[in-house]
Design an enzyme around this catalytic site. Structure first.
Site, short mmCIF file in Angstrom:
data_model
loop_
_atom_site.label_atom_id
_atom_site.label_comp_id
_atom_site.label_asym_id
_atom_site.label_seq_id
_atom_site.Cartn_x
_atom_site.Cartn_y
_atom_site.Cartn_z
N LYS A 53 3.70 -2.70 2.51
CA LYS A 53 4.39 -1.85 3.48
C LYS A 53 3.39 -0.90 4.13
CE LYS A 53 8.77 -2.53 1.27
NZ LYS A 53 9.66 -2.28 0.17
N GLN A 97 11.59 2.53 -3.30
CA GLN A 97 11.35 1.17 -3.77
C GLN A 97 12.22 0.88 -5.00
OE1 GLN A 97 9.18 -1.09 -2.18
NE2 GLN A 97 10.16 -2.54 -3.55
N ASP A 120 15.77 0.83 5.10
CA ASP A 120 16.14 -0.39 4.38
C ASP A 120 17.53 -0.90 4.78
OD1 ASP A 120 14.28 -1.55 2.69
OD2 ASP A 120 14.69 -0.20 1.00
#
Ligand code: NAP
Length: 283
Positions: A53, A97, A120
């Protein structure tokens, strides 16, 4: 017939190029899009994902802010850090995460992220927007699958799509996006009896199970579009998907490879969501 390949690696490069242009336009106005990622603990796979990322953000000119915490971080401290990032106008996307250590409730953590920074697309507000067909951040993996279909000129309208898997991050949003695109959708899961009866009816078959060789050639309708979301290891420890790729490729009309299919698209769509969040903040 050998299936045509839905090349996620090549399409992801195109998507990144588009995002880089949008980032450059924002930077010309004095705004650098920024993604904040919080990593709790030292799960090796999570560390790899977070590293990717970071390099993806750099490649398109975005700022990447990484917070790393030990596995014993109290939940309250994590929530406090999210509140700080929510209030920080220089941060546009926030992502925690997953998976988190057992003592932290992932639902509570996701709910703490500002919906306007939900890169997300996992917040219930984003999920609700998808459910009722309103604009909002879409979960990156199914969003990337839809982009793969679109780029290949495969319209879901009027087709029977079968999604195997019903997780909140892949299966369910995938089914909703296909429904939104006018497919007739069937969702299968671990309690579905005789999975093959359903998969053989699929014009578009999405496998999001997490078990190698769940989809074998005899389970696929000739000419079907097969999207393999799975990320597993084969006997030799190499990355493989949920489908028996070599055999399914001889039956399907289109297929995503693993690696090089859905994975790169998931990464690219996170950049799309982040630049979108930055653009919205500037409106
Ligand atoms: P998950 O939360 O474990 O969900 C798996 C789903 O598969 C569940 O809904 C489960 O049913 C269903 N299932 C399990 N065994 C089955 C069977 N024998 N027949 C039919 N359905 C079955 O996993 P996930 O997060 O959705 O991820 C799925 C896979 O995609 C994993 O391999 C993951 O690593 C991969 N993934 C890849 C990407 C990418 O970018 N390529 C992104 C995310 C995930 P129940 O609901 O009944 O338990």
């Amino acid at each position: 017939m050998t299936a045509r390949i839905l090349d996620g690696k090549a399409l992801a490069a195109e998507v990144r190029a588009e995002v880089a242009q949008r980032v450059a336009a924002l930077r010309a106005r004095g705004l650098q899009p920024a993604l904040a990622v919080i990593l709790v603990g030292d799960n090796p796979a999570s560390q790899t994902y977070v590293r990717h990322k970071g390099s993806d953000c750099e490649s398109v000119g975005m700022r990447f802010v990484l917070d790393r915490f030990a596995a014993d971080l109290p939940q309250a401290a994590l929530l406090a850090r999210i509140a700080q990032l929510n209030a920080d106008p220089s941060i546009h996307g926030i992502l925690v995460q997953l998976p988190l250590p057992k003592h932290i409730d992932p639902n509570l953590v996701i709910a703490a992220i500002s919906p306007s920074k939900d890169a997300d697309g996992f917040h219930v507000q984003s999920a609700g927007a998808l459910m009722v067909g309103l604009p909002g951040f879409r979960p990156c993996t199914p969003y990337g699958c839809m982009r793969l279909l679109q780029a290949a000129g495969i319209a879901p309208r009027g087709r029977h799509a079968v999604v195997v898997g019903r997780s909140n991050i892949v299966g369910k949003p995938m089914a909703l996006m296909l429904l939104q695109a006018d497919a007739t959708v069937t969702v299968c899961h671990s309690a579905t009896p005789d999975l093959a009866t359903f998969t053989r009816q699929a014009d578009i078959l999405v496998a999001a199970v997490g078990r190698r060789r769940t989809i074998t050639a005899d389970m696929v309708k000739p000419g079907a579009v097969v999207i393999d979301v799975g990320m597993n290891q084969d006997e030799a420890g190499r990355l493989c998907g949920d489908t028996d790729f070599a055999a399914v490729r001889e039956v399907a009309g289109w297929i995503t490879p693993v690696p090089g299919g859905v994975g790169p698209m998931t990464r690219a769509m996170l950049l799309v969501n982040t630049v979108e969040a930055a653009e919205r903040s500037a409106r």
